[in-house]
Design an enzyme around this catalytic site. Structure first.
Site, short mmCIF file in Angstrom:
data_model
loop_
_atom_site.label_atom_id
_atom_site.label_comp_id
_atom_site.label_asym_id
_atom_site.label_seq_id
_atom_site.Cartn_x
_atom_site.Cartn_y
_atom_site.Cartn_z
N THR A 36 0.82 -1.21 0.00
CA THR A 36 0.00 0.00 0.00
C THR A 36 0.86 1.27 0.00
O THR A 36 0.57 2.20 -0.76
CB THR A 36 -0.98 -0.01 1.19
OG1 THR A 36 -1.82 -1.17 1.07
CG2 THR A 36 -1.84 1.24 1.22
N GLU A 44 0.61 9.67 -5.39
CA GLU A 44 1.11 11.01 -5.06
C GLU A 44 1.96 11.56 -6.21
O GLU A 44 1.89 12.74 -6.52
CB GLU A 44 1.95 10.97 -3.78
CG GLU A 44 1.12 10.86 -2.53
CD GLU A 44 0.67 12.20 -1.99
OE1 GLU A 44 0.61 13.19 -2.75
OE2 GLU A 44 0.38 12.27 -0.79
N HIS A 70 -7.10 0.54 -0.78
CA HIS A 70 -6.33 -0.45 -1.55
C HIS A 70 -7.18 -1.72 -1.58
O HIS A 70 -7.34 -2.39 -0.58
CB HIS A 70 -4.98 -0.70 -0.88
CG HIS A 70 -4.02 -1.45 -1.73
ND1 HIS A 70 -2.69 -1.56 -1.37
CD2 HIS A 70 -4.13 -2.10 -2.90
CE1 HIS A 70 -2.05 -2.26 -2.29
NE2 HIS A 70 -2.91 -2.60 -3.23
#
Length: 133
Positions: A36, A44, A70
């Site tokens: 994750t 990002e 996730h």
């Protein structure tokens, strides 16, 4: 300040899952699946790419918030594509819708927040507070 970033501005980042991106790389007893934190990092990066073309001079964007789910696992060798779309700007912070897909399915989605900062001002502020960089 950055040029106006249009709602709908897009960014992309891609990565092939290697051992270093797996849970096993951090804890040997965990499965060899995409972690994750690595998925969030890719999202990002896509968000950064969506806004960075509108920054000027020494401006960059920094992360300010993360709200990610996730939902599916990807193994070593999977090609992951992170996509980002600017959703809104409140005068200081951008909200960016992000998603990640492997070759089969969407594996994660959510939003990230980003803000434009001057690198020089940011580093000057860190010096004044005694933080090392």
């Amino acid at each position: 300040m950055a040029k106006s970033v249009p709602v709908g501005a897009r960014g992309v980042a891609e990565q092939t899952v290697e051992f270093k991106h797996t849970l096993t790389a951090h804890h040997a007893e965990l499965p060899q699946v995409y972690s994750t934190p690595d998925m969030v990092r890719l999202m990002e990066t896509a968000a950064f790419h969506a806004i960075q073309p509108y920054c000027e001079g020494d401006e960059i964007t920094v992360g300010t918030a993360i709200n990610i789910i996730h939902r599916a696992a990807s193994g070593i060798g999977a090609r992951i594509r992170g996509e980002a779309v600017v959703e809104k700007f409140d005068g200081r912070f951008y909200t960016v819708r992000v998603s990640a897909r492997d070759d089969v399915q969407e594996i994660g989605s959510g939003t990230v927040g980003r803000a434009v900062v001057s690198v020089r001002k940011f580093l000057d502020k860190m010096k004044k507070t005694g933080l090392k960089y």
